[in-house]
Design a protein around this motif. Structure first.
Motif, PDB file in Angstrom:
ATOM      1  N   LEU A  58       0.822  -1.219   0.000  1.00 45.78           N
ATOM      2  CA  LEU A  58       0.000   0.000   0.000  1.00 45.78           C
ATOM      3  C   LEU A  58       0.856   1.269   0.000  1.00 45.78           C
ATOM      4  CD1 LEU A  58      -2.650  -1.080   2.687  1.00 45.78           C
ATOM      5  CD2 LEU A  58      -2.968  -0.968   0.209  1.00 45.78           C
ATOM      6  N   TRP A  59       2.148   1.112  -0.271  1.00 46.26           N
ATOM      7  CA  TRP A  59       3.086   2.241  -0.176  1.00 46.26           C
ATOM      8  C   TRP A  59       3.164   3.007  -1.503  1.00 46.26           C
ATOM      9  CZ3 TRP A  59       5.361   4.760   3.645  1.00 46.26           C
ATOM     10  CH2 TRP A  59       6.470   5.567   3.381  1.00 46.26           C
ATOM     11  N   ALA A  60       3.073   4.328  -1.431  1.00 48.98           N
ATOM     12  CA  ALA A  60       3.258   5.205  -2.607  1.00 48.98           C
ATOM     13  C   ALA A  60       2.483   4.697  -3.821  1.00 48.98           C
ATOM     14  CB  ALA A  60       4.745   5.346  -2.934  1.00 48.98           C
ATOM     15  N   LEU A  61       1.212   4.413  -3.595  1.00 45.28           N
ATOM     16  CA  LEU A  61       0.393   3.777  -4.633  1.00 45.28           C
ATOM     17  C   LEU A  61       0.360   4.563  -5.946  1.00 45.28           C
ATOM     18  CD1 LEU A  61      -2.563   2.702  -2.334  1.00 45.28           C
ATOM     19  CD2 LEU A  61      -1.069   1.159  -3.616  1.00 45.28           C
ATOM     20  N   GLY A  62       0.466   5.884  -5.854  1.00 43.36           N
ATOM     21  CA  GLY A  62       0.320   6.703  -7.064  1.00 43.36           C
ATOM     22  C   GLY A  62       1.624   6.954  -7.805  1.00 43.36           C
ATOM     23  N   ALA A  63       2.751   6.441  -7.299  1.00 38.39           N
ATOM     24  CA  ALA A  63       4.041   6.696  -7.960  1.00 38.39           C
ATOM     25  C   ALA A  63       4.361   5.569  -8.941  1.00 38.39           C
ATOM     26  CB  ALA A  63       5.140   6.802  -6.902  1.00 38.39           C
ATOM     27  N   PRO A  64       5.207   5.857  -9.958  1.00 40.64           N
ATOM     28  CA  PRO A  64       5.545   4.807 -10.930  1.00 40.64           C
ATOM     29  C   PRO A  64       6.202   3.601 -10.247  1.00 40.64           C
ATOM     30  CG  PRO A  64       6.347   6.960 -11.661  1.00 40.64           C
ATOM     31  CD  PRO A  64       5.855   7.142 -10.267  1.00 40.64           C
ATOM     32  N   GLU A  65       5.886   2.406 -10.753  1.00 38.53           N
ATOM     33  CA  GLU A  65       6.415   1.179 -10.131  1.00 38.53           C
ATOM     34  C   GLU A  65       7.938   1.128 -10.168  1.00 38.53           C
ATOM     35  OE1 GLU A  65       3.558  -2.488 -10.750  1.00 38.53           O
ATOM     36  OE2 GLU A  65       3.381  -1.069 -12.410  1.00 38.53           O
ATOM     37  N   GLU A  66       8.532   1.631 -11.283  1.00 37.69           N
ATOM     38  CA  GLU A  66       9.995   1.541 -11.405  1.00 37.69           C
ATOM     39  C   GLU A  66      10.721   2.351 -10.332  1.00 37.69           C
ATOM     40  OE1 GLU A  66       9.404   4.290 -15.221  1.00 37.69           O
ATOM     41  OE2 GLU A  66      11.497   3.709 -14.947  1.00 37.69           O
ATOM     42  N   TYR A  67      10.016   3.276  -9.672  1.00 37.69           N
ATOM     43  CA  TYR A  67      10.656   4.064  -8.608  1.00 37.69           C
ATOM     44  C   TYR A  67      10.140   3.678  -7.225  1.00 37.69           C
ATOM     45  CZ  TYR A  67      12.020   6.715 -12.686  1.00 37.69           C
ATOM     46  OH  TYR A  67      12.523   7.069 -13.908  1.00 37.69           O
ATOM     47  N   GLY A  68       9.543   2.512  -7.123  1.00 36.05           N
ATOM     48  CA  GLY A  68       9.127   2.027  -5.809  1.00 36.05           C
ATOM     49  C   GLY A  68       7.674   2.296  -5.473  1.00 36.05           C
ATOM     50  N   GLY A  69       6.888   2.741  -6.461  1.00 35.13           N
ATOM     51  CA  GLY A  69       5.481   3.033  -6.195  1.00 35.13           C
ATOM     52  C   GLY A  69       4.561   1.923  -6.667  1.00 35.13           C
ATOM     53  N   GLY A  70       3.250   2.179  -6.544  1.00 35.37           N
ATOM     54  CA  GLY A  70       2.256   1.161  -6.892  1.00 35.37           C
ATOM     55  C   GLY A  70       1.712   1.294  -8.307  1.00 35.37           C
ATOM     56  N   GLY A  71       2.051   2.402  -8.998  1.00 32.21           N
ATOM     57  CA  GLY A  71       1.660   2.566 -10.399  1.00 32.21           C
ATOM     58  C   GLY A  71       0.170   2.783 -10.630  1.00 32.21           C
ATOM     59  N   LEU A  72      -0.565   3.229  -9.606  1.00 34.57           N
ATOM     60  CA  LEU A  72      -2.006   3.461  -9.811  1.00 34.57           C
ATOM     61  C   LEU A  72      -2.236   4.689 -10.689  1.00 34.57           C
ATOM     62  CD1 LEU A  72      -3.965   2.959  -6.462  1.00 34.57           C
ATOM     63  CD2 LEU A  72      -3.403   1.302  -8.229  1.00 34.57           C
ATOM     64  N   ASP A  73      -3.322   4.667 -11.452  1.00 32.32           N
ATOM     65  CA  ASP A  73      -3.660   5.836 -12.263  1.00 32.32           C
ATOM     66  C   ASP A  73      -4.327   6.911 -11.386  1.00 32.32           C
ATOM     67  OD1 ASP A  73      -6.193   4.837 -11.849  1.00 32.32           O
ATOM     68  OD2 ASP A  73      -6.477   4.135 -13.904  1.00 32.32           O
ATOM     69  N   THR A  74      -4.578   8.066 -11.995  1.00 31.64           N
ATOM     70  CA  THR A  74      -5.121   9.202 -11.235  1.00 31.64           C
ATOM     71  C   THR A  74      -6.476   8.851 -10.625  1.00 31.64           C
ATOM     72  OG1 THR A  74      -4.058  10.618 -12.853  1.00 31.64           O
ATOM     73  CG2 THR A  74      -5.633  11.678 -11.400  1.00 31.64           C
ATOM     74  N   PHE A  75      -7.317   8.185 -11.413  1.00 29.58           N
ATOM     75  CA  PHE A  75      -8.650   7.840 -10.917  1.00 29.58           C
ATOM     76  C   PHE A  75      -8.564   6.942  -9.672  1.00 29.58           C
ATOM     77  CE2 PHE A  75     -11.918   4.529 -10.817  1.00 29.58           C
ATOM     78  CZ  PHE A  75     -12.964   5.311 -10.367  1.00 29.58           C
ATOM     79  N   SER A  76      -7.760   5.885  -9.763  1.00 29.17           N
ATOM     80  CA  SER A  76      -7.664   4.956  -8.623  1.00 29.17           C
ATOM     81  C   SER A  76      -7.105   5.668  -7.397  1.00 29.17           C
ATOM     82  CB  SER A  76      -6.776   3.762  -8.982  1.00 29.17           C
ATOM     83  OG  SER A  76      -7.239   3.170 -10.171  1.00 29.17           O
TER      84      SER A  76
END
Ligand SMILES: Cc1cc2nc3c(=O)[nH]c(=O)nc-3n(C[C@H](O)[C@H](O)[C@H](O)COP(=O)(O)OP(=O)(O)OC[C@H]3O[C@@H](n4cnc5c(N)ncnc54)[C@H](O)[C@@H]3O)c2cc1C
Length: 386
Positions: A58-76
């Motif tokens: 559940l960490w940094a869900l909105g950040a790109p996956e390649e930088y340690g995030g969850g890669g969620l889009d703006t809507f999610s």
């Protein structure tokens, strides 16, 4: 043809429930035992919960996956943030940051090296950052107001000037600063720079305001030298970066407004059911029912305005007007819903025993920060007369 309408996908419903549980079972109990005006939860609680959210994905869900995030889009992210904001310090510190922190969006226009050095550690380690646009000469119209200068001297830029109301500039390890690199070019003469905390010539002094989290600062640059490679994007591109990238951010920002409105409304309904005056519960009084009915309608309308704009942004379409609508409407709905909830709670509404008092104060800032309501109305009106 049949169109059954829209329902949230199961994965998002599960995610929303996971976040809801952490807010209810972990965050709210901590907030209940600390100073009601605290800007953050205690460091040991923060670390313990950050480990937990990282393990749960559940960490940094909105950040790109390649930088340690969850890669969620703006809507999610809007769906997630509506839940994350539903606690006392949730408006300006959603989830008390135990779900991660994000760098200022303009850094994504930076070089690979800048992203690796600044954005990536911010996401992976949950670091604070700041962005400095507003000056004593004004914040609504930065193209006209920015006076801070950046002059190129060999392999350095030298910054001189002053910024005001810069949130977290006193304790964030780095931030983005907008300065004029060419006076003659007007709007196209403003550039964006990375400035690290502790750089000689950079000072930040707290400004006391009605908001007690994300403390704003009076920042001065006195012959503040930074390396030439700290320019973000091209020289003169600063304002375009600021506005383009801020647009997308306005939907998650609006989702936090919505989340706090939802929480205040829920409290108002619960209170109206159990509080009796003149021999009947408040929930049976038409005056109270109408306040709550209006709040319910506004909350639902607000959610659709945010979602519709976020979908448009995620499709890569121009969502500038929708971003202004979401920011304008959500901040104004928040103010009205919290105001009604305070009224329904009577004296408890303005007591620090409940989060309503803090939401009431902080909601007022939401109609000024990130562009005042009037400026967003101006953007919407312009689109009508194009
Ligand atoms: C707590 C807090 C934290 C902040 N954090 C940051 C930060 O981290 N970084 C940062 O750069 N800035 C930050 N700001 C500044 C914020 O972005 C500005 O306050 C905002 O952009 C408005 O600028 P201003 O206050 O200079 O108001 P002005 O630009 O002087 O405008 C004053 C008022 O005039 C009205 N107005 C303006 N333009 C128009 C128009 N065209 N038509 C009609 N009416 C108009 C609006 O009502 C507006 O509120 C923060 C502010 C606060 C209060």
């Amino acid at each position: 043809m049949n169109f059954p309408g829209y329902r949230l996908p199961d994965e998002l419903l599960v995610l929303r429930e996971q976040i809801r549980r952490i807010i209810r079972d972990e965050i709210i109990p901590i907030e209940q035992r600390i100073d009601p005006d605290a800007p953050e939860i205690p460091e040991d609680d923060y670390r313990r919960l950050a480990v937990k959210t990282q393990a749960a994905g559940l960490w940094a869900l909105g950040a790109p996956e390649e930088y340690g995030g969850g890669g969620l889009d703006t809507f999610s992210m809007c769906v997630a943030l509506e839940e994350m904001a539903q606690h006392r310090m949730g408006l300006y510190n959603p989830g008390c940051s135990v779900f991660g922190r994000y760098p200022p969006p303009a850094i994504w226009a930076g070089s690979k090296e800048q992203i690796r050095k600044y954005a990536e550690p911010t996401i992976r380690q949950g670091l604070k950052t700041f962005f400095a646009i507003t000056e004593p000469s004004g914040g609504s119209d930065p193209a006209g107001a920015i006076q801070t200068r950046a002059e190129r001297k060999g392999d350095r830029w030298v910054l001189n000037g002053r910024k005001v109301f810069i949130s977290r500039a006193h304790d964030a390890p780095w931030g983005l600063v907008w300065a004029r690199t060419d006076r003659a070019k007007g709007r196209a003469g403003i550039s964006c720079f990375i400035v690290e905390q502790g750089t000689p010539g950079f000072t930040a002094r707290n400004i006391k305001v009605i908001r007690t989290s994300a403390i704003p600062n009076d920042v001065t640059f006195e012959d503040c030298e930074i390396p030439a490679e700290n320019l973000v994007g091209a020289e003169g591109q600063g304002l375009d970066l600021a506005f383009d990238l801020l647009v997308k951010n306005r939907f998650p920002y609006s989702a936090c407004n919505l989340g706090v409105a939802v929480a205040a409304h829920r409290m108002a309904i619960a209170h109206a059911k159990q509080r009796s005056t003149f021999g009947a519960p408040l929930s049976q009084r038409q005056a109270i029912q109408w306040m709550l009915a209006d709040a319910e309608v506004e909350i639902r309308a607000c959610r659709w305005i945010i979602w519709e704009g976020a979908w448009k942004a995620d499709r890569g379409e121009d969502a500038r007007v929708e971003a202004s609508m979401a920011k304008l409407y959500s901040s104004e709905v928040l103010g009205r819903v919290v105001d009604a909830a305070v009224q329904i709670h009577g004296a408890y509404g303005v007591s620090k025993e409940f989060p309503l008092e803090r939401w009431y104060r902080e909601a007022r800032v939401r109609r000024i920060g990130e562009g005042p309501s009037e400026v967003h109305r101006m953007v919407i009106a312009r689109s009508l007369f194009r």
